[in-house]
Design a protein around this motif. Structure first.
Motif, short mmCIF file in Angstrom:
data_model
loop_
_atom_site.label_atom_id
_atom_site.label_comp_id
_atom_site.label_asym_id
_atom_site.label_seq_id
_atom_site.Cartn_x
_atom_site.Cartn_y
_atom_site.Cartn_z
N GLU A 8 -5.53 15.46 53.35
CA GLU A 8 -4.72 16.34 53.51
C GLU A 8 -5.13 17.58 54.20
O GLU A 8 -6.46 18.10 53.82
CB GLU A 8 -4.40 16.94 52.23
CG GLU A 8 -3.25 17.71 51.62
CD GLU A 8 -1.79 17.38 51.91
OE1 GLU A 8 -1.65 16.13 52.05
OE2 GLU A 8 -1.28 18.29 52.32
N GLY A 9 -4.67 18.25 54.90
CA GLY A 9 -4.86 19.42 55.55
C GLY A 9 -6.16 19.37 56.51
O GLY A 9 -6.96 20.21 56.80
N LEU A 36 4.49 28.31 53.30
CA LEU A 36 3.12 27.69 53.59
C LEU A 36 2.97 26.38 53.65
O LEU A 36 3.38 25.84 52.82
CB LEU A 36 2.09 28.47 52.62
CG LEU A 36 1.73 29.94 52.71
CD1 LEU A 36 0.65 30.19 51.78
CD2 LEU A 36 1.26 30.44 53.90
N VAL A 37 2.65 25.65 54.61
CA VAL A 37 2.24 24.33 54.78
C VAL A 37 1.08 23.99 54.29
O VAL A 37 0.84 23.00 53.52
CB VAL A 37 2.30 23.85 56.37
CG1 VAL A 37 2.22 22.40 56.39
CG2 VAL A 37 3.55 24.34 56.93
N HIS A 38 -0.13 24.66 54.28
CA HIS A 38 -1.24 24.51 53.64
C HIS A 38 -1.64 25.85 53.07
O HIS A 38 -1.26 27.01 53.47
CB HIS A 38 -2.42 24.30 54.90
CG HIS A 38 -1.99 22.97 55.60
ND1 HIS A 38 -1.93 21.72 55.20
CD2 HIS A 38 -1.44 22.98 56.74
CE1 HIS A 38 -1.40 20.97 56.19
NE2 HIS A 38 -1.31 21.58 57.17
N ARG A 69 -8.14 12.30 61.60
CA ARG A 69 -7.20 11.97 62.65
C ARG A 69 -6.82 13.18 63.49
O ARG A 69 -6.41 12.97 64.73
CB ARG A 69 -5.91 11.48 61.86
CG ARG A 69 -4.69 11.01 62.79
CD ARG A 69 -3.73 10.51 61.85
NE ARG A 69 -4.26 9.32 61.26
CZ ARG A 69 -4.47 8.01 61.61
NH1 ARG A 69 -4.56 7.77 63.26
NH2 ARG A 69 -5.15 7.27 60.78
N ASP A 70 -6.92 14.42 62.91
CA ASP A 70 -6.41 15.51 63.54
C ASP A 70 -7.67 16.60 64.00
O ASP A 70 -7.49 17.73 64.35
CB ASP A 70 -5.47 16.43 62.51
CG ASP A 70 -4.09 15.90 62.51
OD1 ASP A 70 -3.80 15.15 63.20
OD2 ASP A 70 -3.52 16.13 61.36
N ALA A 71 -8.84 15.91 63.94
CA ALA A 71 -10.20 16.65 64.41
C ALA A 71 -10.04 16.91 65.96
O ALA A 71 -9.26 16.52 66.61
CB ALA A 71 -11.33 15.72 64.23
N THR A 120 -11.22 23.54 58.48
CA THR A 120 -10.53 22.62 59.15
C THR A 120 -9.62 22.99 60.39
O THR A 120 -9.19 24.34 60.21
CB THR A 120 -9.85 21.73 58.18
OG1 THR A 120 -8.46 22.35 57.91
CG2 THR A 120 -10.68 21.36 57.03
N GLU A 121 -9.10 21.91 61.12
CA GLU A 121 -7.78 22.47 61.86
C GLU A 121 -6.80 22.89 61.45
O GLU A 121 -5.96 23.55 62.06
CB GLU A 121 -7.78 21.25 63.00
CG GLU A 121 -8.81 20.77 63.79
CD GLU A 121 -9.98 19.92 63.23
OE1 GLU A 121 -10.07 19.80 61.95
OE2 GLU A 121 -10.97 19.80 63.87
N TYR A 122 -6.50 22.81 59.95
CA TYR A 122 -5.47 23.28 59.39
C TYR A 122 -5.69 24.65 58.68
O TYR A 122 -4.97 24.86 57.81
CB TYR A 122 -4.58 22.22 58.57
CG TYR A 122 -3.96 21.37 59.43
CD1 TYR A 122 -2.77 21.81 60.24
CD2 TYR A 122 -4.31 20.07 59.50
CE1 TYR A 122 -1.95 20.69 61.10
CE2 TYR A 122 -3.77 18.99 60.68
CZ TYR A 122 -2.83 19.76 61.21
OH TYR A 122 -2.33 18.65 62.08
#
Lengths: 333, 333, 333, 333
Positions: free
Chosen positions: B107-108, B274-276, B80-82, B141-143
């Protein structure tokens, strides 16, 4: 000694310097200080408010322009030998969503207003036939002819009468301006041109072209489509800097003049062989395959143009000695 | 002191030098001596025969890859966040002719094989529903998470079971390789990846990415589509030269390591925020808007990531002092 | 005894008669006397000047409408369970040239204005993200709920605030009108709807739907795209005649009422099993697979709707006896 | 007395009866018992295993066929006067994703193998030019000429040599079969045809054409694209029933023969005026505008074909008296 194509030439040192000089962190995409100067710089050159977008290739410039001028279900009139028809792998169809190229004839890849009129007249005004919505001309043409401002204006009148957006593929715009001595404004918006692919790559740029919108609102759509087609560079400043370097001190004109002059020297050497008048930086000569082979044996490199013709292209940095040698070699065939 | 994005950083001096050095007349497009080296250079790096194409933007690399893997009437599974979903203006639809992106959670921004399996299971096998044909994952990844080779392999198995072509968006592939310590081969074709967008622009390149095909026959279609989308540069040598400069002496790895190290320093300064996990060069932190404002008042520039979060991105030339200052500033909030 | 789908039912005899009656030589395409009556007939029904086009399928009606409302680079907001997303094989992408469907949530496949607002707010106003340009709602929804006029109007307001064209997929419009008792005008243009796919095939037609444009200028583009997508029938009179037969004496309303009434009878038989309120001709029931098998053993045919649910669909000619039997069978499970 | 077009004629009563007879609840789309018979029925007719799909229009049939034979970046060779070029509003570009139509010349809209060969030879084998991938011929042609089996076979050989898929637009296939006396098999797959648009609408059908795939695997893609383009009817049985009615007792041949015979009668009346030999159901006559006006004054209706020519089209139910009157009227001009 290569006379194959201007698009293979080296970039001008000032362009490379500009790339290096612009190589510092700045806002990404086209938010940087170089990109932000383009509208003003080109507006000054064209003596009117324009929107100027950098793109990296002529194909992208042409097709983004066409996509703002023609819907997917419309037709784009162009010459049978136009670059958009012959050398862009169907890119206009990709960018427009399938618009049709309707091919017209004309001496030296040049269109006449009456040809445009006749093409429009041939189309039934119904939903079964694809209705013309845009017209694209190339200046200088694919055969090295340059439209005069009055000629563009006559085409522009025809376009307006039939509701066609007018695009100019100016991959060799510098050469046309240099040859005709007309102002950029007279050759474009004053003559009815809506969007111009202003070529720099064939004229000393590395990988930057300018897409100029005289109907400025078209640029709003073009910037979206530039991104959607993968043509929005994150370090766009390197493209903007190239364009600014080319405008600086009218380097683009100087380069165009040099290329034209080299072409004229060769034309002078072989007046009887000319297939077309030489009005830019391309020289088309009648030549047997034996003659062509003889030239190649002397180290000259060029394009066969069908049977019995060759194409020589000069550039901003065509070597004077090589030009002189080739001229002599042709004259003595 | 900018931590906004790696895509706005300067290019590495070696890259600029390579552009200047390659600035001489050669065969146009990808016929030049630099471009002709790419297959061999990347084949060596990946320990198998690959086809390597230069393209100028990550969007172009991603979308050309996807267009070889998915027909117009197919679906591409992605997170979804790609980036292909969120930041490419619908370019995948343009290049594929309208393929659908089917959005998955994880996740992430990381996908799990079971998520892929479930997504395939949800689609009825009839003509009314768009059938999945490709899968795209982003590494890192984006995160800022990095897939391990075993994770990619598990995804690759799921893809194969459902007949999905597997694309890896490696805009930050260098960061993933540097973080995981895995070989490029293990992270890609040995794990089932068919095509890789190997990013250089975020890692010190100026405007060159490599599009790598492990299923080499896909490249035949990609070169046609590269031209058709306006991405075939006439002076392509300037792109090839950038890629070769980045491969030379493993500059790409060195740059990736530097960016990762800077991110780790900041992560260490704020472990509770830290979120990720930080597994590449991006740091996502929980932060109130007041705190963010305080940092900005000290001259730091970064992206708000929704409400209550910020994103910091480091690059190959993140300034050590600035990183230290920001780390300290965050620690003392 | 089939409760599988209304789209498999027989056409109404009056429709077949109309086809036979219109079977004589007339002007081709939509120049015949039947087709020429459509604008007037639907304008009267909708109490305003509309343009009404016949098309043969709901997919064509929906996608032609969307293609007039959304450019290739725009997004169409719709419910996650919308027919255009789930059951049209990606047709919206084909007709629009690649527009994106942005999926929203909502109870019973119904959208709320605040959901639309939130979706628009989530999109950054830049060229990297696909900007919403249209909104499509289904009435009655895919789960058999009917929007009231006030609900459509609230959605219409949200659409207008964000510059979204508003399309209504009315594959079961008759059922919605019959259930709500609202006028066609109140449910559509007075509430901000720009284009309506007015379904007849599920309501007794054979292969004719009406595509209604309340913003009449949109029809000019739609007629071109109808031809370009192969949907302009040479003997279009057979489609026009069907629509006129359905309008005649409000047959469409009568059929809608009958189908709704049959659904209500079954809903009444199983109030505790209802997944959604029954506001059209679809009944979704909670049911174990054993229970479903028991019904099937008695000769009833229907759709499993995921695990633990079934879908029953009634139509204009649902057999009274079959409905009574099925109602009884469900009640006695 | 209309001789305008066969596509405006009434459908044959047997076709209307078949629609009425098939009007009962059955499985939707193409799962019904009529649709399920098509493969077998057409396989028998063509003496080989074929896949046969119903579609409602000739444009849809042609474009679905072409979309299976040509990628978006390929070219389709066809005659300059082909229906796909002139009368389908650019539909081939929509269905193929932008494939190019390359226009060829040929007497009476008929292509010769050497013309195909020459067209292929003209294309440089590089990524800049659109490579031919398919060839479409029309039988009978737009000017009423019929290819013999040997002529198709010669074209088919040329197609195979250049890797082109071969499509036949058989909008008037019945007329060609009736005129040549060749078997359907000899005129198609035995001569190298991959896909045939087998027209029925101009030959007594209402709104059903058959799309025949001799390379059966192509049908898998076509059925997906049929749905994606909105051409999958939920009550498809009404289309299948029409086709079966036309095959029954060779009604399609009987209708084709009648139309051809009417055309021959008129040809015989005006041998000196014939622009083309009459080999199907179209008659092109040289005629001044005064003469044409004189005929119209007597109640005859027909198409002006450019300046100095008219087109008369007969159909399965051309009125004998009207044909006789028109023949006499022309003879006495």
């Amino acid at each position: 000694m290569r006379f194959f194509s201007d698009n293979a030439a080296a970039a001008h040192p000032a362009v490379i310097d500009a790339i290096a000089e612009s190589n510092r962190l700045d806002t990404a995409y086209d938010g940087d200080s170089w990109s932000q100067c383009l509208d003003a710089a080109f507006s000054e050159l064209f003596e009117t408010d324009v929107r100027a977008l950098w793109v990296a290739t002529g194909t992208a410039a042409n097709c983004l322009a066409l996509a703002t001028l023609c819907p997917s279900y419309g037709a784009i009139l162009c010459h049978r030998d136009a670059h958009i028809e012959n050398d862009e792998a169907g890119a206009p169809a990709l960018f427009t969503g399938g618009a049709k190229l309707t091919l017209l004839d004309g001496e030296g890849a040049k269109l006449l207003p009456e040809t445009v009129e006749a093409a429009c007249a041939r189309v039934r005004k119904d939903v079964h036939q694809v209705q013309p919505r845009a017209l694209s001309i190339t200046n200088a043409t694919e055969y090295g002819l340059s439209y005069r401002a009055s000629e563009v204006a006559a085409i522009g009148d025809a376009a307006r009468r039939h509701g066609l957006g007018l695009h100019m593929d100016g991959a060799r715009f510098a050469n046309a301006v240099a040859f005709t001595g007309e102002s950029p404004a007279n050759l474009t918006w004053r003559a009815g041109v809506d969007a111009l692919s202003f070529g720099f790559v064939k004229n000393g740029g590395l990988n930057a072209e300018a897409l100029i919108f005289f109907r400025r609102e078209l640029a709003d759509e073009a910037v979206v489509m530039r991104k959607r087609s993968g043509h929005l560079f994150s370090k766009g400043r390197s493209l903007a800097a190239q364009l600014l370097a080319m405008l600086d001190g009218d380097l683009w004109m100087e380069n165009g003049r040099k290329a034209n002059a080299a072409a004229q020297r060769m034309a002078t050497a072989a007046p009887d062989r000319l297939v077309h008048p030489v009005e830019a930086n391309e020289v088309f000569l009648r030549m047997t395959s034996d003659e062509a082979a003889a030239l190649r044996a002397q180290g000259f490199d060029f394009y066969d143009w069908g049977v019995g013709e060759i194409r020589l292209v000069t550039s901003w940095n065509s070597d004077d000695t090589a030009v002189a040698k080739l001229s002599a070699a042709i004259a003595s065939l």
